[in-house]
Write a protein that holds these residues in place. Sequence first.
Motif, PDB file in Angstrom:
ATOM      1  N   LEU A  87       0.841  -1.202   0.000  1.00  0.00           N
ATOM      2  CA  LEU A  87       0.000   0.000   0.000  1.00  0.00           C
ATOM      3  C   LEU A  87       0.877   1.253   0.000  1.00  0.00           C
ATOM      4  CD1 LEU A  87      -2.759  -1.004   2.599  1.00  0.00           C
ATOM      5  CD2 LEU A  87      -2.692  -1.412   0.129  1.00  0.00           C
ATOM      6  N   MET A 113      -4.182   3.201   5.446  1.00  0.00           N
ATOM      7  CA  MET A 113      -5.629   3.342   5.227  1.00  0.00           C
ATOM      8  C   MET A 113      -6.332   3.252   6.576  1.00  0.00           C
ATOM      9  SD  MET A 113      -6.191   1.191   1.711  1.00  0.00           S
ATOM     10  CE  MET A 113      -5.285   1.652   0.216  1.00  0.00           C
ATOM     11  N   ARG A 117     -10.890   6.217   4.564  1.00  0.00           N
ATOM     12  CA  ARG A 117     -10.223   5.683   3.363  1.00  0.00           C
ATOM     13  C   ARG A 117     -10.643   4.219   3.142  1.00  0.00           C
ATOM     14  NH1 ARG A 117      -5.488   6.666   0.122  1.00  0.00           N
ATOM     15  NH2 ARG A 117      -5.583   5.038  -1.462  1.00  0.00           N
ATOM     16  N   LEU A 118     -10.786   3.462   4.238  1.00  0.00           N
ATOM     17  CA  LEU A 118     -11.147   2.057   4.090  1.00  0.00           C
ATOM     18  C   LEU A 118     -12.578   1.872   3.592  1.00  0.00           C
ATOM     19  CD1 LEU A 118      -9.304   0.257   7.016  1.00  0.00           C
ATOM     20  CD2 LEU A 118      -9.108  -0.235   4.583  1.00  0.00           C
ATOM     21  N   SER A 125     -14.064   3.904   1.572  1.00  0.00           N
ATOM     22  CA  SER A 125     -13.961   4.214   0.141  1.00  0.00           C
ATOM     23  C   SER A 125     -13.426   3.024  -0.647  1.00  0.00           C
ATOM     24  CB  SER A 125     -13.041   5.417  -0.095  1.00  0.00           C
ATOM     25  OG  SER A 125     -13.598   6.576   0.454  1.00  0.00           O
ATOM     26  N   GLU A 126     -12.365   2.403  -0.141  1.00  0.00           N
ATOM     27  CA  GLU A 126     -11.784   1.240  -0.827  1.00  0.00           C
ATOM     28  C   GLU A 126     -12.759   0.060  -0.786  1.00  0.00           C
ATOM     29  OE1 GLU A 126      -9.134   1.301  -2.567  1.00  0.00           O
ATOM     30  OE2 GLU A 126      -7.850   2.911  -1.814  1.00  0.00           O
ATOM     31  N   ALA A 151     -14.209  -1.857  -3.945  1.00  0.00           N
ATOM     32  CA  ALA A 151     -13.979  -3.300  -4.077  1.00  0.00           C
ATOM     33  C   ALA A 151     -15.289  -4.039  -4.324  1.00  0.00           C
ATOM     34  CB  ALA A 151     -13.302  -3.836  -2.817  1.00  0.00           C
ATOM     35  N   LEU A 200     -11.994  -7.538  -0.615  1.00  0.00           N
ATOM     36  CA  LEU A 200     -11.172  -6.338  -0.449  1.00  0.00           C
ATOM     37  C   LEU A 200      -9.699  -6.636  -0.717  1.00  0.00           C
ATOM     38  CD1 LEU A 200     -10.951  -3.349   0.315  1.00  0.00           C
ATOM     39  CD2 LEU A 200     -10.669  -4.049   2.701  1.00  0.00           C
ATOM     40  N   TYR A 212      -8.980  -6.992  -4.383  1.00  0.00           N
ATOM     41  CA  TYR A 212      -9.085  -5.692  -5.059  1.00  0.00           C
ATOM     42  C   TYR A 212      -7.824  -4.854  -4.816  1.00  0.00           C
ATOM     43  CZ  TYR A 212     -10.713  -0.939  -6.041  1.00  0.00           C
ATOM     44  OH  TYR A 212     -10.841   0.352  -6.515  1.00  0.00           O
ATOM     45  N   LEU A 213      -7.380  -4.816  -3.549  1.00  0.00           N
ATOM     46  CA  LEU A 213      -6.185  -4.019  -3.235  1.00  0.00           C
ATOM     47  C   LEU A 213      -4.929  -4.648  -3.840  1.00  0.00           C
ATOM     48  CD1 LEU A 213      -6.895  -2.899   0.453  1.00  0.00           C
ATOM     49  CD2 LEU A 213      -7.197  -1.580  -1.658  1.00  0.00           C
ATOM     50  N   ARG A 260      -4.930  -3.343  -7.311  1.00  0.00           N
ATOM     51  CA  ARG A 260      -4.633  -1.900  -7.397  1.00  0.00           C
ATOM     52  C   ARG A 260      -3.212  -1.570  -6.959  1.00  0.00           C
ATOM     53  NH1 ARG A 260      -8.241   2.786  -5.151  1.00  0.00           N
ATOM     54  NH2 ARG A 260      -6.810   3.907  -6.515  1.00  0.00           N
ATOM     55  N   TYR A 261      -2.743  -2.272  -5.926  1.00  0.00           N
ATOM     56  CA  TYR A 261      -1.423  -1.964  -5.340  1.00  0.00           C
ATOM     57  C   TYR A 261      -0.607  -3.266  -5.270  1.00  0.00           C
ATOM     58  CZ  TYR A 261      -4.353   1.946  -3.791  1.00  0.00           C
ATOM     59  OH  TYR A 261      -5.237   3.000  -3.749  1.00  0.00           O
TER      60      TYR A 261
END
Length: 471
Positions: free
Chosen positions: A286, A290, A299-300, A302-303, A307, A452, A455-456, A459-460
């Motif tokens: 990351l 978050m 922030r979480l 939103s993520e 997700a 989640l 998804y992360l 993204r990262y």
Amino acid sequence: MGKSLKKITILHTNDLHSHLENWPQIRRYLSEEKERYQAAGHTVLTFDIGDAMDREHALTEATDGTANIRLMNTIHYDGVTIGNNEGLGNTKDQLNHLYDEANFDVILGNLLTAPNKTQPKWAVPAKLIETAAHTRILVLGLTAPYTLTYPLVGWQPISVERMLPRLLAQYAGQYDDVVLLSHLGIDVDRMIAKRYPEVNVIIGAHTHHLLVHGELVNQSLLAAAGKWGQYIGTIQLQLENHHIVAKEASVVKTDTLQRATTDRDEINGYIAEGEHLLSQRKIATLPVAMDHSWEGHSRLTSEGLAALEDYAQTDAAIINGGLFMTDLPAGEVTANDFHNLLPHAMHAMRVTLNGYDLWRLIREMEKNRVFLSRFPIKGMGFRGKVFGSINYSGISYDEHDQQVLFRGEVLSPVRHYTIAMPDHYLFIPFFPTISIVGQNEIMYGKLLRNVLSDYLAKRYPLQLGKEDVHG
């Protein structure tokens, strides 16, 4: 007459839910009591009534419950049945292999393999136990038949009303007494006691009820030992000519049992082992920390919303802030971080509603918003403290004119809209529109934490450090 009386002692546990902090005392008590009663000439039977595992515990999560089975093997149970945590907390493949190393029988008569409706290979529909005095005890096991969710995993649940009379008829003439391992809940247990006089003893679970001295309903003795291994149950039966002439139930509070000096290290060891195993599974790198917030936006959340939309392929999502139990640090995050973050037994769900019904759902959410922000939800998959704030993506609400916008546009009463959200919302009583008129598709492929984390990870992606490259 006294000399002809035979004695059977049943020891039982239920709804441990991986509360391994009670396990050392439970293990010692069951072993010592079994030995003591056997020395006194009793037949001793030991049963567990389901929900022994719960993925909230790191070791259960890391081993898909097989660590729990290894621990249960030390008791040498005569039989267990399953609860929804075994049945729905695992994929079909995980459940098919959960009991590979078990040294006890899984007794389960009302869950069949779909679509061919056959008895699963890891369970028997019933077990006949013959005592040294040749008393024949029929042990049945039934679990709560979640008709909405079991088929999604590949199982066909059968109702008690259909299966219990079938089992009793199937084994007619082969038993003297019947013991039912019931992961059905106390109301169903009472119904069974009233309708099926053949069932002598019903050992209960699922609704976490505690019957300190048992409960007699017609001819049946109901017994239950609460939840989390806080109590252990004992049932005493006296038999004459193979039939029960006296029966009583009691419980002991686990907390009152002797502790050993090694207990604390053993209990901490289970957590440490689970966290170590989960920490080996690296997920993402990351760029920033978050944060989480139960009562505000974070922030979480939103993520989490992004997700859900990504996984369910929708243009909108809803999530509650109370799901997120910790923050995620910047840098490398592991499966252990996500397990601590989202310990819940929940999945994503697609809900399709027409514009009017979506407006009504959002109105239900807004009406309950303040109340739910600090409301302590219990069960139904939730493993946190409070429900927390309701957060939307793709949806906005204007409280002045009570208007709902979907992706910036006013809702059309006749158009259909699909929103992603946790399946938890279908089971709690606050949003009735979902269960009454929603076209609901529970996406059982992944737990919410995996939705989640995947998804992360996308993204990262993990950044390999120099030590990873050279090591």
